[in-house]
Design a protein around this motif. Structure first.
Motif, PDB file in Angstrom:
ATOM      1  N   LEU A  93       2.078   4.267  10.184  1.00 46.06           N
ATOM      2  CA  LEU A  93       1.578   3.497   9.040  1.00 46.06           C
ATOM      3  C   LEU A  93       2.369   2.210   8.848  1.00 46.06           C
ATOM      4  CD1 LEU A  93       1.000   6.445   6.571  1.00 46.06           C
ATOM      5  CD2 LEU A  93      -0.775   5.029   7.630  1.00 46.06           C
ATOM      6  N   ARG A  94       3.694   2.297   9.008  1.00 41.44           N
ATOM      7  CA  ARG A  94       4.536   1.118   8.829  1.00 41.44           C
ATOM      8  C   ARG A  94       4.349   0.102   9.956  1.00 41.44           C
ATOM      9  NH1 ARG A  94       8.565   1.905   4.847  1.00 41.44           N
ATOM     10  NH2 ARG A  94       8.510   4.036   4.062  1.00 41.44           N
ATOM     11  N   GLU A  95       3.992   0.572  11.150  1.00 38.03           N
ATOM     12  CA  GLU A  95       3.685  -0.364  12.230  1.00 38.03           C
ATOM     13  C   GLU A  95       2.442  -1.172  11.890  1.00 38.03           C
ATOM     14  OE1 GLU A  95       3.467   1.307  16.153  1.00 38.03           O
ATOM     15  OE2 GLU A  95       5.442   2.229  15.962  1.00 38.03           O
ATOM     16  N   ARG A  96       1.459  -0.502  11.314  1.00 46.95           N
ATOM     17  CA  ARG A  96       0.203  -1.183  10.963  1.00 46.95           C
ATOM     18  C   ARG A  96       0.353  -2.030   9.706  1.00 46.95           C
ATOM     19  NH1 ARG A  96      -3.265  -4.051   9.878  1.00 46.95           N
ATOM     20  NH2 ARG A  96      -5.493  -3.690   9.904  1.00 46.95           N
ATOM     21  N   TRP A  97       1.015  -1.474   8.699  1.00 45.75           N
ATOM     22  CA  TRP A  97       1.229  -2.154   7.417  1.00 45.75           C
ATOM     23  C   TRP A  97       2.733  -2.163   7.136  1.00 45.75           C
ATOM     24  CZ3 TRP A  97      -2.669   1.729   7.608  1.00 45.75           C
ATOM     25  CH2 TRP A  97      -3.973   1.227   7.583  1.00 45.75           C
ATOM     26  N   PRO A  98       3.450  -3.186   7.557  1.00 50.00           N
ATOM     27  CA  PRO A  98       4.915  -3.221   7.408  1.00 50.00           C
ATOM     28  C   PRO A  98       5.420  -3.025   5.978  1.00 50.00           C
ATOM     29  CG  PRO A  98       4.189  -4.956   8.876  1.00 50.00           C
ATOM     30  CD  PRO A  98       2.948  -4.350   8.278  1.00 50.00           C
ATOM     31  N   ASP A  99       4.620  -3.399   4.997  1.00 47.52           N
ATOM     32  CA  ASP A  99       5.040  -3.234   3.607  1.00 47.52           C
ATOM     33  C   ASP A  99       4.614  -1.890   3.016  1.00 47.52           C
ATOM     34  OD1 ASP A  99       6.177  -5.750   3.648  1.00 47.52           O
ATOM     35  OD2 ASP A  99       4.369  -6.738   2.893  1.00 47.52           O
ATOM     36  N   ALA A 100       4.062  -1.027   3.846  1.00 47.36           N
ATOM     37  CA  ALA A 100       3.591   0.270   3.358  1.00 47.36           C
ATOM     38  C   ALA A 100       4.745   1.100   2.817  1.00 47.36           C
ATOM     39  CB  ALA A 100       2.892   1.038   4.474  1.00 47.36           C
ATOM     40  N   GLU A 101       4.441   1.839   1.779  1.00 49.97           N
ATOM     41  CA  GLU A 101       5.394   2.810   1.231  1.00 49.97           C
ATOM     42  C   GLU A 101       4.767   4.181   1.418  1.00 49.97           C
ATOM     43  OE1 GLU A 101       7.154   4.316  -3.034  1.00 49.97           O
ATOM     44  OE2 GLU A 101       6.253   2.324  -2.916  1.00 49.97           O
ATOM     45  N   THR A 102       5.535   5.124   1.941  1.00 48.70           N
ATOM     46  CA  THR A 102       5.010   6.473   2.120  1.00 48.70           C
ATOM     47  C   THR A 102       5.862   7.460   1.332  1.00 48.70           C
ATOM     48  OG1 THR A 102       6.321   6.854   4.112  1.00 48.70           O
ATOM     49  CG2 THR A 102       4.104   5.985   4.432  1.00 48.70           C
ATOM     50  N   VAL A 103       5.183   8.482   0.842  1.00 50.35           N
ATOM     51  CA  VAL A 103       5.842   9.588   0.160  1.00 50.35           C
ATOM     52  C   VAL A 103       5.420  10.837   0.906  1.00 50.35           C
ATOM     53  CG1 VAL A 103       6.005  10.899  -1.980  1.00 50.35           C
ATOM     54  CG2 VAL A 103       5.847   8.396  -2.061  1.00 50.35           C
ATOM     55  N   GLU A 104       6.386  11.634   1.307  1.00 45.22           N
ATOM     56  CA  GLU A 104       6.094  12.861   2.048  1.00 45.22           C
ATOM     57  C   GLU A 104       6.110  14.051   1.098  1.00 45.22           C
ATOM     58  OE1 GLU A 104       8.621  13.349   5.464  1.00 45.22           O
ATOM     59  OE2 GLU A 104       8.461  11.237   5.998  1.00 45.22           O
ATOM     60  N   TRP A 105       5.164  14.975   1.332  1.00 45.59           N
ATOM     61  CA  TRP A 105       5.066  16.168   0.490  1.00 45.59           C
ATOM     62  C   TRP A 105       4.854  17.370   1.388  1.00 45.59           C
ATOM     63  CZ3 TRP A 105       5.461  16.812  -4.764  1.00 45.59           C
ATOM     64  CH2 TRP A 105       5.054  18.029  -5.276  1.00 45.59           C
ATOM     65  N   MET A 128       0.848  -1.164   0.000  1.00 46.96           N
ATOM     66  CA  MET A 128       0.000   0.000   0.000  1.00 46.96           C
ATOM     67  C   MET A 128       0.897   1.230   0.000  1.00 46.96           C
ATOM     68  SD  MET A 128      -3.198   0.885   2.568  1.00 46.96           S
ATOM     69  CE  MET A 128      -3.624  -0.830   2.614  1.00 46.96           C
ATOM     70  N   ARG A 129       0.515   2.205  -0.796  1.00 49.24           N
ATOM     71  CA  ARG A 129       1.329   3.418  -0.936  1.00 49.24           C
ATOM     72  C   ARG A 129       0.516   4.620  -0.462  1.00 49.24           C
ATOM     73  NH1 ARG A 129       3.290   6.403  -6.149  1.00 49.24           N
ATOM     74  NH2 ARG A 129       5.278   7.214  -5.419  1.00 49.24           N
ATOM     75  N   PHE A 130       1.092   5.394   0.461  1.00 49.53           N
ATOM     76  CA  PHE A 130       0.434   6.551   1.047  1.00 49.53           C
ATOM     77  C   PHE A 130       1.164   7.829   0.653  1.00 49.53           C
ATOM     78  CE2 PHE A 130      -0.359   3.035   3.921  1.00 49.53           C
ATOM     79  CZ  PHE A 130      -1.700   3.168   4.232  1.00 49.53           C
ATOM     80  N   LEU A 131       0.423   8.893   0.417  1.00 49.00           N
ATOM     81  CA  LEU A 131       0.984  10.228   0.233  1.00 49.00           C
ATOM     82  C   LEU A 131       0.634  11.034   1.472  1.00 49.00           C
ATOM     83  CD1 LEU A 131       2.353  12.499  -1.357  1.00 49.00           C
ATOM     84  CD2 LEU A 131       0.135  12.920  -2.476  1.00 49.00           C
ATOM     85  N   ILE A 132       1.648  11.545   2.165  1.00 47.07           N
ATOM     86  CA  ILE A 132       1.454  12.348   3.373  1.00 47.07           C
ATOM     87  C   ILE A 132       1.749  13.800   3.023  1.00 47.07           C
ATOM     88  CG2 ILE A 132       2.185  12.758   5.745  1.00 47.07           C
ATOM     89  CD1 ILE A 132       3.186   9.809   5.771  1.00 47.07           C
ATOM     90  N   VAL A 133       0.739  14.662   3.124  1.00 48.60           N
ATOM     91  CA  VAL A 133       0.883  16.083   2.805  1.00 48.60           C
ATOM     92  C   VAL A 133       0.706  16.876   4.094  1.00 48.60           C
ATOM     93  CG1 VAL A 133       0.023  18.002   1.414  1.00 48.60           C
ATOM     94  CG2 VAL A 133      -0.051  15.665   0.487  1.00 48.60           C
ATOM     95  N   ASP A 134       1.810  17.408   4.616  1.00 48.25           N
ATOM     96  CA  ASP A 134       1.780  18.186   5.853  1.00 48.25           C
ATOM     97  C   ASP A 134       3.040  19.034   5.909  1.00 48.25           C
ATOM     98  OD1 ASP A 134       0.153  17.826   8.749  1.00 48.25           O
ATOM     99  OD2 ASP A 134       2.139  18.731   8.874  1.00 48.25           O
TER     100      ASP A 134
END
Length: 85
Positions: free
Chosen positions: A20-32, A1-7
């Protein structure tokens, strides 16, 4: 799962990434950082995000206006507004 974090807050983006990674270890996040110009969904291939986690006042702007811009993109992912209060 891939998340975009805008903050604006780098520390908050990092904390949210960890949660997010604790809940979904395979999660990928992109920060913006919303102070950057342009629509991140266009710049970052938005149709590949499962969810956008959006500050309710990104860069001092109206978060609902950002959602409206995101929704104009084909295949825009769901958006969750995050409020600090």
């Amino acid at each position: 799962m891939r998340f975009l974090i805008v903050d604006e807050s780098g520390p908050f983006r990092a904390e949210l990434d960890l949660m997010l990674r604790e809940r979904w270890p395979d999660a990928e996040t992109v920060e913006w950082d919303p102070r950057a110009r342009g629509n991140p969904l266009v710049s970052l291939d938005g149709d590949r995000f499962a969810v956008v986690l959006l500050d309710s006042q990104p860069g001092g702007e109206d978060g609902i206006a950002w959602v409206a811009r995101f929704r104009k993109e084909p295949l825009a992912p769901p958006v969750i507004l995050l409020a600090a209060q």
